[in-house]
Design an enzyme around this catalytic site. Structure first.
Site, PDB file in Angstrom:
ATOM      1  N   CYS A 178       7.918  -0.301   0.128  1.00 27.56           N
ATOM      2  CA  CYS A 178       9.196   0.302   0.459  1.00 27.56           C
ATOM      3  C   CYS A 178       9.123   0.922   1.849  1.00 27.56           C
ATOM      4  O   CYS A 178       8.078   1.400   2.269  1.00 27.56           O
ATOM      5  CB  CYS A 178       9.589   1.329  -0.589  1.00 27.56           C
ATOM      6  SG  CYS A 178       8.328   2.555  -0.928  1.00 27.56           S
TER       7      CYS A 178
ATOM      8  N   CYS B   9       7.985  -2.002  -5.212  1.00 25.64           N
ATOM      9  CA  CYS B   9       9.148  -1.570  -4.467  1.00 25.64           C
ATOM     10  C   CYS B   9      10.151  -1.078  -5.507  1.00 25.64           C
ATOM     11  O   CYS B   9       9.982  -1.337  -6.690  1.00 25.64           O
ATOM     12  CB  CYS B   9       9.704  -2.740  -3.656  1.00 25.64           C
ATOM     13  SG  CYS B   9      10.627  -2.222  -2.216  1.00 25.64           S
TER      14      CYS B   9
ATOM     15  N   CYS C 284      10.403   5.682  -3.437  1.00 24.29           N
ATOM     16  CA  CYS C 284       9.229   4.830  -3.346  1.00 24.29           C
ATOM     17  C   CYS C 284       8.323   5.161  -4.519  1.00 24.29           C
ATOM     18  O   CYS C 284       7.804   6.278  -4.598  1.00 24.29           O
ATOM     19  CB  CYS C 284       8.505   5.058  -2.019  1.00 24.29           C
ATOM     20  SG  CYS C 284       7.185   3.897  -1.723  1.00 24.29           S
TER      21      CYS C 284
END
Length: 153
Positions: A79, A7, A87
């Site tokens: 994400c 993430c 992302c």
């Protein structure tokens, strides 16, 4: 098997994924998490939620994807699909999947609304991880299917 959950900030969704996976995984499987732009701290609400669920957070910290201690066989980005969110895409010859979850740390509202957002993210991630652990696969179609589980929780 080593799985990397990615993430952007490595403070909330990827942390939740790492901790849930390691809590449920059979011996010999390990998850780590990292971020493309780590915040350097873990989200206190995410930590409290995991502790409330009886999942250890000992030894976890926010880290960069540039300094991984293992080479993963699978990289899963968590994400969400919010407009403009960065992302990261892990580079290298590794299988990838996207299990996007909206970031509960961005929710603005009452205490109950914020807690509900964290619970929802937890439920979605746990549902997906349970499905993977129950029937581990490195098949792209199945990984993509798992990435849709729990939506609407």
């Amino acid at each position: 098997m080593n799985i990397l959950f990615l993430c952007t900030g490595n403070s909330c969704r990827s942390l939740l994924s790492e901790a849930i996976f390691n809590h449920l995984a059979p011996p010999g499987w390990r998850a780590i998490s990292a971020g493309s732009q780590p915040t350097g701290r873990l989200n206190p609400r995410a930590l409290a939620l995991l502790q409330h669920k009886g999942i250890s957070t000992e030894g976890y910290y926010s880290k960069s994807w540039d300094a991984l201690p293992v080479t993963p066989e699978l990289v899963i980005t968590v994400c969400g699909s919010a407009a403009g969110e960065t992302c990261p895409a892990y580079l290298g010859p590794v299988l990838r999947a996207h299990w996007g979850v909206e970031d509960p740390s961005h929710v603005v509202g009452s205490e109950e609304e914020i807690e509900a957002a964290f619970e929802q993210a937890y439920r979605i991630l746990r549902t997906r991880i349970e499905a993977f652990v129950a029937k581990p696969t490195l098949d792209q179609a199945e990984l993509d299917r798992i990435g849709t589980l729990g939506e609407g929780c």
